[in-house]
Design an enzyme around this catalytic site. Structure first.
Site, PDB file in Angstrom:
ATOM      1  N   ARG A 104       0.845  -1.183   0.000  1.00 20.59           N
ATOM      2  CA  ARG A 104       0.000   0.000   0.000  1.00 20.59           C
ATOM      3  C   ARG A 104       0.893   1.249   0.000  1.00 20.59           C
ATOM      4  NH1 ARG A 104      -5.418  -0.139   1.071  1.00 20.59           N
ATOM      5  NH2 ARG A 104      -5.213  -2.307   1.739  1.00 20.59           N
ATOM      6  N   THR A 159      -0.982   7.579  -1.204  1.00 23.20           N
ATOM      7  CA  THR A 159      -2.273   7.494  -1.892  1.00 23.20           C
ATOM      8  C   THR A 159      -3.193   6.434  -1.295  1.00 23.20           C
ATOM      9  OG1 THR A 159      -1.455   5.824  -3.412  1.00 23.20           O
ATOM     10  CG2 THR A 159      -1.194   8.125  -4.074  1.00 23.20           C
ATOM     11  N   ASP A 210      -4.346 -11.978  10.554  1.00 25.94           N
ATOM     12  CA  ASP A 210      -3.404 -11.681   9.473  1.00 25.94           C
ATOM     13  C   ASP A 210      -2.622 -12.944   9.148  1.00 25.94           C
ATOM     14  OD1 ASP A 210      -0.958 -11.041   8.101  1.00 25.94           O
ATOM     15  OD2 ASP A 210      -1.387  -8.925   8.533  1.00 25.94           O
ATOM     16  N   ASP A 216       1.261 -12.820   9.251  1.00 22.93           N
ATOM     17  CA  ASP A 216       1.776 -12.701  10.611  1.00 22.93           C
ATOM     18  C   ASP A 216       1.713 -14.037  11.336  1.00 22.93           C
ATOM     19  OD1 ASP A 216       2.468 -10.117  10.420  1.00 22.93           O
ATOM     20  OD2 ASP A 216       0.800  -9.294  11.616  1.00 22.93           O
TER      21      ASP A 216
END
Lengths: 214, 474
Positions: free
Chosen positions: A108, A112, A206, A209
């Site tokens: 990401r 933006t 996650d 993770d």
């Protein structure tokens, strides 16, 4: 434009549900999480391999009679979306020895808030291969879409891409299928939806993770 | 109506009555029991050892009546240490216990525990000998032909009739050289107990014998004849057993290979599986590929088997804090592999259930008669609970790569059932199975589940065992 035929969900058997129960449970240890995720991944890979075309081949058996079988056309490769997708590589290797594996890193963009391609390394002849695109979670489908764009820019036709994931959200799967109707999605389970943080719910946390760190 | 006519053996007219219809009786359900009696020092043990060596059948058991001495009272034990206790009377033995053990052995349906007697302590020890699955049992002891209850359980009764002078000479030799007694004591023992009891009781049992062997082990002609007779009886017995096995596959109805009949063939329509079948069946496939693809196939088969175990609801919470209603498997899973082809599954078993407990059993076909025989048995100790009638929540995956005649599979399941495991608790997992073998299997056991990779349906085609050969390269 969408194509429901290209959405494959594994048969929801008791055994599969029990495997998911283990990896969803927050009390599950990391080693169990890895082991049982790998078992599900293996089922996904087997299902994916089942989608590939074969050609007839007759062989001779130990009794001397002929057996009308088939042979694999070969030429596949894996592409994992880093980092979580890399957890699925072992499952792929367990079913296809010495398979070539490419990588795509999408993150990401801090400014933006949109996914951005940071790095990719793909087999030279990827355009001639069937591609197993690996990412365990299909939430919004943003990074998967970007990965498909990368593959298409390398002349991989949509119909040669199989997208494997463990858990998908209904929104993500619909959106992705609409955008790339010819890509085959193979998923283990479709969950209820996304929560406010855009996490799949009930989900399993996650994935990267839990597989790599926690 | 089809009924099974047992073959009658020429001469003795002795036949094994196999049950009609859909029941299977493994060969050890009818062990061949030989009783050998004779005076102390007559050479009973030497004759027994010679027979065992010559007939060369796996799982032959030599059982001495010495194990069945009745436990002594304190007073008697003191006498025994002073060589004043009469061990040679019939009353010195625990007859009821002896009869019960021999009866249990004859039925062959369970593990029989034989007490162990210690001559050093003149008492029973806390050790026991476990006997299961014997094909031939030889009972030896001075009074083996004494009790009518034992006589009716014996298939062959032998009396070793050695001259008493020779018996005495042998006894002296043994007592003085190997048991540390002195000459006077040994002769006293002979005169006071051994000889009088022989004259009074043992000699009379000679008339119960089928065969007398004069001069004991020196009589090679007699021993050769006995061995020939036993071998003939055993061959006949295995022919009957094989005939019975063949009969099991001959039911006229077609057997539908479906879940309704507890048969679970993995999907035939999947192109990937068809591709794996092609590679595994092709004689040209190299070993490296063969092992890789067999492991893949084995994992698929084991996964299919694990769909058949029981699951119960389980409530968990995901890391996001959301509750989830799932399932968990309740059964403890054990795997038992039939050596050696079943061991080809072990890699995949460990990859599917990392902590799985593994048992093994070895069944091999006799090279001459083709009759399968049980050679080794190692069960996980937890399963011993089953033999005590306790029922656990367990599922036993019995694995073998191939089912050619079905004989090995049927024998393996009989072994488990004899140990108290129930049919419904067993899932037999195999890769390549012959259709007739499956029918045979189903007629023998109605409730054992069968997971199979590929069924050979073609009439008259039966692939020989090749998977383990290729997997192990030997």
């Amino acid at each position: 434009m969408s194509n429901q035929d290209n959405i494959l969900v594994l048969p929801q058997t008791n055994q599969l549900l029990s495997l998911y129960t283990i990896i969803r449970d927050k009390a599950t240890s990391r080693s169990d999480f890895i082991f049982y995720s790998d078992r599900i991944i293996r089922l996904l890979v087997e299902e994916g391999l089942n989608q590939l075309p074969v050609t007839p081949r007759t062989v001779q058996t130990a009794t001397g009679v002929n057996f009308d079988g088939v042979t694999f056309q070969g030429k596949i490769c894996g592409v994992s979306i880093m980092r979580a997708g890399e957890s699925m590589e072992q499952g792929l290797r367990d079913c296809c020895r010495s398979v070539r594996i490419g990588k795509i890193l999408i993150q990401r963009d801090e400014e933006t808030a949109l996914p951005k391609l940071f790095y990719d390394k793909l087999p030279e002849d990827i355009a001639d291969r069937y591609v197993f695109l690996l990412d365990p979670m299909l939430a919004t489908g943003g990074s998967a879409a970007m990965a498909v764009e990368v593959l298409m820019s390398r002349n991989v036709p949509q119909e040669r891409i199989l997208f494997l994931n463990l858990v998908a959200s209904p929104e993500g799967i619909t959106l992705f299928n609409k955008k790339y109707p010819k890509v085959k999605i193979i998923t283990g389970v479709v969950d209820q939806g996304l929560d406010d943080n855009k996490y799949i719910s009930p989900g399993l946390g996650d994935f990267g993770d839990r597989y790599y760190c926690v | 109506m089809s009924s099974y006519n047992p073959i009658t053996s020429p001469g003795t007219g002795q036949t094994i009555q196999y049950p009609k219809g859909s029941q299977y009786m493994p060969p050890w359900r009818q062990p061949y029991i030989i009783g050998i009696a004779g005076c102390s020092g007559s050479g009973k043990t030497s004759v027994s050892s010679k027979i065992i060596k010559k007939i060369n059948v796996p799982w032959t058991v030599l059982l001495s009546m010495d194990n069945f001495y009745a436990p002594l009272s304190e007073a008697d034990r003191a006498k025994a240490f002073n060589s004043e206790y009469d061990f040679d009377r019939p009353e010195a033995f625990d007859w009821d216990h002896f009869v019960k053990c021999v009866k249990d052995l004859k039925e062959g349906s369970k593990r029989v525990e034989i007490p162990v007697y210690s001559f050093e302590k003149h008492d029973r020890t806390d050790k026991v000998l476990s006997i299961y699955g014997a094909n031939v049992i030889i009972l030896e002891g001075i009074y083996v032909l004494h009790d009518p209850r034992i006589l009716e359980l014996l298939d062959m009764k032998i009396f070793v009739d050695t001259d008493l002078d020779i018996c005495l000479a042998r006894r002296l030799n043994r007592d003085i050289l190997h048991r540390g007694r002195d000459l006077t004591g040994a002769i006293l023992q002979w005169n006071r107990y051994v000889k009088p009891n022989f004259d009074k009781y043992v000699r009379l049992t000679m008339s119960n014998a089928d065969i007398l062997i004069p001069r004991g082990l020196d009589n090679t002609v007699a021993i050769e004849m006995i061995i020939k007779h036993i071998s003939r009886q055993l061959t006949l017995k295995s022919h009957q057993h094989i005939e019975h096995l063949i009969q099991l596959g001959h039911s006229p109805q077609e057997l539908e290979l479906s879940a309704q009949n507890l048969i679970y063939p993995i999907s035939e329509s999947s192109p990937q599986l068809l591709g794996i079948h092609t590679l595994l069946l092709d004689t040209q496939t190299c070993r490296g590929d063969f092992i890789f693809f067999f492991n893949r196939m084995a994992t698929i088969l084991i996964t299919a088997a694990l769909e058949l175990i029981s699951y119960a609801p389980k409530h968990v919470v995901t890391p996001q804090g959301t509750p989830f209603d799932g399932l968990q498997s309740l059964d403890e899973i054990y795997a038992i592999s039939v050596i050696r082809a079943g061991e080809c599954f072990e890699n995949s078993l460990k990859k599917t259930i990392p902590t799985i407990r593994l048992g093994k059993l070895l069944i091999q076909s006799d090279s001459q008669t083709g009759e399968p025989k049980l050679h080794t048995l190692n069960l996980p100790p937890q399963l011993e609970a089953a033999s005590e009638g306790k029922s656990g929540k367990w599922t036993i995956l019995l694995v073998d790569a191939q089912m050619t005649s079905g004989a090995a599979a049927i024998m393996a399941i009989s072994v488990l059932l004899d140990h108290g495991v129930k049919e419904e608790e067993i899932i037999f997992v195999t890769y390549l199975a012959n259709y007739v073998a499956i029918k045979r299997f189903r007629s023998a056991f109605a409730n054992v589940k069968l997971v199979v990779g590929k069924v050979e349906k073609q009439q008259g085609v039966r692939t020989p065992r090749f998977i383990d050969e290729k997997y192990y390269g030997t």
